[in-house]
Design a protein around this motif. Structure first.
Motif, short mmCIF file in Angstrom:
data_model
loop_
_atom_site.label_atom_id
_atom_site.label_comp_id
_atom_site.label_asym_id
_atom_site.label_seq_id
_atom_site.Cartn_x
_atom_site.Cartn_y
_atom_site.Cartn_z
N LEU A 1 -9.11 29.61 -37.59
CA LEU A 1 -8.76 29.19 -38.95
C LEU A 1 -10.01 28.94 -39.79
O LEU A 1 -10.09 29.33 -40.95
CB LEU A 1 -7.92 27.91 -38.89
N SER A 2 -10.99 28.29 -39.18
CA SER A 2 -12.21 27.94 -39.91
C SER A 2 -13.00 29.19 -40.30
O SER A 2 -13.44 29.32 -41.45
CB SER A 2 -13.07 27.02 -39.04
N SER B 1 -15.75 29.16 -43.01
CA SER B 1 -16.37 27.93 -42.51
C SER B 1 -17.00 28.22 -41.16
O SER B 1 -16.29 28.41 -40.17
CB SER B 1 -15.32 26.82 -42.40
N LYS B 2 -18.34 28.29 -41.11
CA LYS B 2 -19.04 28.73 -39.91
C LYS B 2 -19.73 27.56 -39.22
O LYS B 2 -20.20 26.63 -39.87
CB LYS B 2 -20.09 29.77 -40.28
N PRO B 3 -19.80 27.60 -37.90
CA PRO B 3 -20.49 26.52 -37.18
C PRO B 3 -21.99 26.56 -37.41
O PRO B 3 -22.57 27.62 -37.69
CB PRO B 3 -20.14 26.81 -35.71
N ASN B 4 -22.63 25.37 -37.31
CA ASN B 4 -24.07 25.25 -37.47
C ASN B 4 -24.55 25.87 -38.79
O ASN B 4 -25.54 26.58 -38.84
CB ASN B 4 -24.79 25.91 -36.29
N LEU C 1 -14.00 23.58 -43.86
CA LEU C 1 -12.73 23.39 -43.17
C LEU C 1 -12.91 22.96 -41.71
O LEU C 1 -12.26 22.03 -41.24
CB LEU C 1 -11.91 24.70 -43.20
N GLY C 2 -13.83 23.62 -41.00
CA GLY C 2 -13.94 23.43 -39.55
C GLY C 2 -14.26 22.02 -39.13
O GLY C 2 -13.67 21.49 -38.18
N ALA C 3 -15.21 21.36 -39.82
CA ALA C 3 -15.61 20.01 -39.42
C ALA C 3 -14.43 19.05 -39.48
O ALA C 3 -14.22 18.24 -38.56
CB ALA C 3 -16.75 19.52 -40.31
N TYR C 4 -13.65 19.15 -40.54
CA TYR C 4 -12.49 18.25 -40.67
C TYR C 4 -11.44 18.53 -39.59
O TYR C 4 -10.93 17.60 -38.95
CB TYR C 4 -11.86 18.39 -42.05
N SER D 1 -14.14 15.79 -26.06
CA SER D 1 -15.23 15.51 -27.00
C SER D 1 -16.35 16.52 -26.85
O SER D 1 -16.90 17.01 -27.84
CB SER D 1 -15.78 14.09 -26.77
N ALA D 2 -16.72 16.82 -25.60
CA ALA D 2 -17.78 17.79 -25.36
C ALA D 2 -17.40 19.17 -25.90
O ALA D 2 -18.23 19.88 -26.48
CB ALA D 2 -18.09 17.86 -23.87
N LEU D 3 -16.13 19.53 -25.72
CA LEU D 3 -15.66 20.83 -26.22
C LEU D 3 -15.74 20.91 -27.73
O LEU D 3 -16.29 21.86 -28.29
CB LEU D 3 -14.21 21.04 -25.77
N TYR D 4 -15.19 19.92 -28.41
CA TYR D 4 -15.14 19.97 -29.86
C TYR D 4 -16.55 19.88 -30.46
O TYR D 4 -16.86 20.56 -31.44
CB TYR D 4 -14.25 18.85 -30.41
N TYR D 5 -17.40 19.05 -29.88
CA TYR D 5 -18.78 18.98 -30.37
C TYR D 5 -19.51 20.30 -30.11
O TYR D 5 -20.28 20.78 -30.95
CB TYR D 5 -19.52 17.82 -29.70
N GLY D 6 -19.27 20.90 -28.95
CA GLY D 6 -19.92 22.15 -28.60
C GLY D 6 -19.56 23.30 -29.52
O GLY D 6 -20.28 24.30 -29.58
N ALA D 7 -18.46 23.16 -30.26
CA ALA D 7 -18.07 24.22 -31.20
C ALA D 7 -19.05 24.32 -32.36
O ALA D 7 -19.09 25.35 -33.05
CB ALA D 7 -16.66 23.96 -31.73
#
Length: 551
Positions: A233-234, A239-242, A249-252, A508-514
């Motif tokens: 979706l992001s 909405s791209k990581p890093n 969108l992705g952070a929310y 938490s590790a998964l979502y942060y790792g995204a």
């Protein structure tokens, strides 16, 4: 208003990380990759759903990850042997207790020695001189080699029913991902509620709550179902990581899903592995809960549902996304469902099997079927009908690893109770609380807050429970807190602290790792959401639990 654009991808998603390994991923280094997204270290090499032909790229499930996205750098190969400084510190904790701390007169030398070995083991879980399973085995070896415990007592927890129930729950989670059932359920909710960013968040949150009682692993739900959807979706919204666009969108969505997942896990007894362990430890401490599944749900229902529904909205205000509307998401979700085709035979088998398992978990006490037997029946059906095969079970390395280290930790904690260490500690704490003339409600608040914030030292919810739940329950009881209230509140707390930091749980590790949320925001939102949950559970729970007669 920005329009969604599609992010095409055909690469299989990588499997989930081993939940207790995320302490070693506190500082992920991200590097760009043209065609893949690696979540983190896998639970097993084959955790992916049954392939579906021509699957639409939007809302890519665990069968498809996004192209052209940054990828966490592969973890460096672990060096052979132990990490020297953590080893010295971990062993030093036990030696200091054994030889430097004065032993109370009411504690036997054997009990004191067991406490020193246990504290060294816990220190190793925090500091990580070796992988968790290896370090736990060293602790077990120390108890036997020093004759602190006989062999049968040291290995006694390997027959613990709850531990085997947790192991089987890993296999159920694999079935949800392998068949694609979890992804189908989530996609339906996106179709129904996904016209806005807030609606998307509510759709994902509610769908997780719906599948939670039959998929007893918060980490598996995150990595196998919801994180792939959030990423797709992001990316579709640009909405791209890093990247500065992460906050579009992705952070929310990442933070909303993570923070809400604790309440989904707290709502049902069978929604998380640590819930089952807590009930077993409570029973061993003399706190027997009649009809545990129903009692659990009844007590948790009002505060958990209110908190579950409040979290997406409050985060929407505190940590707002730049994109407010996602008008194309429902249509694209509908198109994806069309591409997925009708529900497959294996999905129907999975639905029927989990309905049977959940029914037996709810009514098992009445008909004399224990929770672990219900789970064994469900797994047997999945194996007989080919939804899972034995290789699936063998490749679920995290399940077997959990069996090993968890049984060791639970066994040590149980022996500490048997030799009187837990009662001695609880009496000491009770005397301190009495010296401050604290009423039981005040003591309850102090102990609950202490139990929660100690989790900053832990990289696993189950490790925290195995190490401290029994001791804190004994402290509650010694302070005069009603027994059932003590046992259940500590267990609900064990779910809520899973989103406190980027290393506090597997999810938490998964979502942060995204790569969508910066580390300072993780800590800020973790403590903010903790305050929100404390307020809702504290205020609503006070009146609801009084109404139910818990105190």
């Amino acid at each position: 208003m920005e329009r969604l654009r599609l992010a095409v991808s055909h690469r299989p998603a990588l499997p989930l990380p081993t939940p207790h390994n995320h302490l070693r991923r506190r500082h992920l280094q991200l590097q760009p990759s043209p065609s893949s997204l690696s979540l983190s270290r896998p639970i097993s090499p084959h955790l992916s759903p049954t392939p579906r032909r021509h699957l639409h790229p939007l809302l890519a499930s665990a069968s498809a990850a996004q192209a052209a996205t940054p990828e966490p750098a592969a973890a460096a190969a672990p060096s052979a042997g132990t990490k020297l400084l953590p080893l010295i510190l971990s062993v030093g904790v036990g030696l200091a207790v054994q030889f430097l701390a004065p032993r109370p007169a009411e504690v036997t030398p054997q009990a004191w020695q067991l406490l020193s070995i246990f504290l060294s083991t816990i220190a190793g879980l925090v500091l990580g001189p070796l992988p968790v399973g290896a370090w736990a085995f060293l602790g077990l070896t120390a108890t036997v080699a020093t004759r602190t415990l006989p062999f049968t007592a040291a290995f006694g927890a390997f027959t613990n029913e709850v531990i085997w129930l947790i192991v089987i729950s890993f296999f159920f989670a694999r079935g949800f991902v392998k068949t694609g059932l979890g992804d189908r359920v989530a996609t339906y909710f996106v179709k129904w509620l996904g016209g806005s960013t807030l609606g998307l968040s509510y759709g994902l949150t509610i769908s997780e709550a719906c599948i939670a009682p039959a998929m007893p692993s918060t980490t598996a739900r995150a990595g196998g179902v919801f994180l792939p959807i959030v990423k797709s979706l992001s990316l579709s919204a640009g909405s791209k990581p890093n990247d500065p666009s992460a906050k579009k969108l992705g952070a929310y969505l990442v933070q909303s899903q993570l923070q809400a997942s604790g309440n989904s896990s707290a709502l049902f007894l069978t929604a998380a592995a640590q819930n089952l362990l807590c009930m077993k430890l409570a029973e061993e401490a003399g706190v027997k809960i009649v009809s545990p599944w129903i009692t659990w749900f009844k007590v948790a229902s009002l505060p958990a549902i209110i908190s579950l529904l409040a979290t997406p909205y409050l985060l929407y205000k505190i940590f707002p996304p730049e994109i407010k509307d996602t008008p194309e998401a429902p249509a694209l979700a509908a198109k994806k469902l069309e591409k997925m085709g009708p529900v497959t035979k294996n999905e129907w088998v999975m639905v029927a099997t989990m309905l049977l398992a959940v029914s037996l978990w709810i009514f098992g006490d009445v008909i004399g079927v224990s929770s672990v037997v219900a789970a064994m029946i469900g797994l047997s059906i999945l194996l007989l009908l080919g939804v899972l095969n034995w290789d699936d079970c063998l490749n679920e390395k995290s399940a077997w690893d959990t069996l090993a280290w968890f049984a060791i930790l639970v066994g040590m904690a149980g022996q500490l109770t048997n030799v009187g260490i837990v009662s001695w500690m609880s009496n000491c704490v009770a005397k301190v609380l009495q010296s401050f003339s604290l009423s039981w409600p005040a003591a309850f608040g102090v102990l609950q807050a202490s139990y929660f914030f100690i989790h900053y030292l832990f990289a696993s919810q189950t490790a925290h429970v195995g190490a401290l739940y029994a001791a804190f329950l004994a402290m509650h009881l010694a302070a005069g807190v009603p027994a059932i209230l003590s046992a259940l509140a500590l267990t609900y707390n064990s779910n809520l602290f899973g989103a406190l930091t980027h290393y506090s749980s597997g999810q938490s590790a998964l979502y942060y790792g995204a790569g969508y949320v910066d580390l300072p925001d993780v800590f800020k939102l973790g403590i903010t959401a903790a305050a929100i949950n404390a307020f809702i559970w504290g205020v609503v729970g006070t009146f609801w639990w009084k109404f139910l007669g818990l105190y």
